[in-house]
Design a protein around this motif. Structure first.
Motif, PDB file in Angstrom:
ATOM      1  N   LYS A  45       0.981  -1.075  -0.202  1.00 43.34           N
ATOM      2  CA  LYS A  45      -0.137  -0.340   0.014  1.00 43.34           C
ATOM      3  C   LYS A  45       1.153   1.282  -0.064  1.00 43.34           C
ATOM      4  N   ILE A  46       2.155   1.092  -0.729  1.00 44.93           N
ATOM      5  CA  ILE A  46       2.701   2.851  -0.539  1.00 44.93           C
ATOM      6  C   ILE A  46       2.471   2.978  -1.912  1.00 44.93           C
ATOM      7  N   LYS A  47       2.158   4.461  -0.760  1.00 42.22           N
ATOM      8  CA  LYS A  47       1.244   6.270  -1.482  1.00 42.22           C
ATOM      9  C   LYS A  47       2.272   7.038  -2.405  1.00 42.22           C
ATOM     10  N   LYS A  48       3.115   7.263  -1.936  1.00 41.56           N
ATOM     11  CA  LYS A  48       5.011   8.369  -2.470  1.00 41.56           C
ATOM     12  C   LYS A  48       5.726   7.789  -2.479  1.00 41.56           C
ATOM     13  N   VAL A  49       6.257   7.857  -3.597  1.00 40.91           N
ATOM     14  CA  VAL A  49       7.425   7.591  -4.862  1.00 40.91           C
ATOM     15  C   VAL A  49       8.765   8.926  -5.025  1.00 40.91           C
ATOM     16  N   TRP A  50      10.051   8.599  -4.393  1.00 38.75           N
ATOM     17  CA  TRP A  50      11.021   9.604  -5.774  1.00 38.75           C
ATOM     18  C   TRP A  50      11.561   8.577  -6.551  1.00 38.75           C
ATOM     19  N   MET A  51      11.424   8.836  -7.263  1.00 39.85           N
ATOM     20  CA  MET A  51      11.297   8.311  -8.979  1.00 39.85           C
ATOM     21  C   MET A  51      12.489   9.417  -9.822  1.00 39.85           C
ATOM     22  N   PRO A  52      13.760   8.014  -9.993  1.00 41.22           N
ATOM     23  CA  PRO A  52      14.125   8.827 -11.456  1.00 41.22           C
ATOM     24  C   PRO A  52      13.540   9.061 -12.246  1.00 41.22           C
ATOM     25  N   LYS A  53      13.749  10.465 -12.787  1.00 42.11           N
ATOM     26  CA  LYS A  53      13.299  10.691 -14.758  1.00 42.11           C
ATOM     27  C   LYS A  53      14.057   9.236 -15.229  1.00 42.11           C
ATOM     28  N   PHE A  54      15.356   9.050 -15.426  1.00 45.32           N
ATOM     29  CA  PHE A  54      15.892   8.671 -16.323  1.00 45.32           C
ATOM     30  C   PHE A  54      15.744   6.865 -15.178  1.00 45.32           C
ATOM     31  N   ILE A  55      14.202   6.529 -16.611  1.00 43.18           N
ATOM     32  CA  ILE A  55      14.435   4.779 -16.531  1.00 43.18           C
ATOM     33  C   ILE A  55      12.973   5.218 -17.118  1.00 43.18           C
ATOM     34  N   CYS A  56      12.669   3.705 -17.602  1.00 43.03           N
ATOM     35  CA  CYS A  56      12.008   3.136 -18.859  1.00 43.03           C
ATOM     36  C   CYS A  56      10.600   3.710 -18.201  1.00 43.03           C
TER      37      CYS A  56
END
Length: 328
Positions: A45-56
């Protein structure tokens, strides 16, 4: 106990000898890394992530389906994420070990952020062992002779929510491999692209029995050793023209040899029969044109260094690179 009906005699089935070397016995095995990622996010039930722009885009799709809040981040020229010094308590950091070059960055991140809020993506770093963190995700087909497969190593997942698969589709998944073996890579390329599209589905499914047989038959020590040897041979001769800094002493699991020049030379190499891969062009839409990642994607040529090839093929690539480089 298996539900499979006992059958004795008749024609021989597909079977390979088991060497018992598969390095991640603790991992849950999925049809793809994205389906493993989906199951992890959904069950916790994860609600928030920090995600790299450089990813597929395929790794972003599960977040969109599950309506998870995404905070995108950029990378500096050492692949370190440009993120706040503290994470919110309900947020998770997703970091990719890019091309198998970023293990030292992972160690730094673990010393800065709560380990239980970090998800490492080892899709490009198969031989880097899991760290003590919330979860580690692997992709098999970038490193091994299989057409599917994602691994999830996490104590936060008790049981995988697998959906049943069709036997015919599992067999179809390997058709292009047989065509290349019997004919050529170009002959099976369209089928390969079709089979890759099948993996776009994020629904968690298990890998096939064919893939399990192959995984258990491989000599992983030899595979890793050959990749490292090839990578180091390429670096010894191409480092002088490579604009990308590579810490050769800390390489465990090279995906390719990323060669950053003023111009991408993949087209010329492909015309010579060197099928250099391209990674994550779909992420360009998220990146500023003057960013490190945009420049990296646009100008990096990925030289093949995998375990199928010897120093002879490495030298052939080097000679072609130098020939093309000198023409610019």
């Amino acid at each position: 106990m298996s539900d499979k009906k006992v059958e004795i005699g008749g024609y021989f089935e597909f079977n390979l000898p088991s060497l018992g070397q598969f390095p991640y016995s603790q991992a849950s095995k999925y049809i793809s890394a994205r389906s493993a990622f989906f199951d992890l996010l959904d069950q916790n039930k994860i609600k928030k992530v920090w995600m790299p722009k450089f990813i597929c885009d395929s790794m972003i799709e599960p977040l969109l389906i599950l309506d998870i809040e995404i905070q995108y981040y950029d990378l500096d020229e050492d692949f370190y994420p440009k993120i706040p010094s503290h994470l919110e308590k309900d947020a998770y950091l997703i970091y990719v070990n890019y091309f198998g070059l970023c293990t030292n960055i992972q160690q730094k991140l673990l010393s800065v952020y709560p380990n239980e809020q970090i998800i490492f993506d080892h899709s490009q770093a198969f031989f880097v062992k899991p760290f003590q963190c919330f979860a580690t995700i692997y992709s098999l087909r970038k490193f091994l002779p299989v057409t599917e497969g994602g691994l999830l190593v996490s104590k936060a997942l008790v049981n995988s929510n697998y959906v049943a698969r069709n036997v015919e589709n599992m067999i179809q998944q390997y058709q292009h491999c047989f065509i290349r073996c019997l004919s050529s890579a170009s002959e099976g390329y369209e089928i390969f692209k079709h089979n890759e599209l099948i993996l776009n589905d994020c629904i968690p499914k298990s890998i096939s029995g064919i893939t399990k047989e192959i995984l258990n038959s491989l000599d992983y020590d030899s595979i890793q050793s050959k990749r490292l040897k090839n990578f180091k041979f390429l670096h010894a001769q191409l480092a002088s023209i490579n604009k990308l800094h590579i810490d050769i002493d800390n390489i465990e699991s090279p995906l390719t040899y990323p060669l950053l020049l003023e111009n991408n030379i993949s087209k010329e190499l492909i015309e010579s029969g060197i099928y250099t891969p391209t990674y994550w062009l779909d992420s360009l839409q998220r990146l500023d044109v003057d960013s490190f990642e945009y420049n990296l994607i646009s100008k990096t040529t990925h030289i093949v260094c995998d375990q199928r090839y010897s120093q002879k093929q490495m030298q052939f690539q080097i000679d072609k690179v130098r020939e093309i480089y000198n023409e610019y």
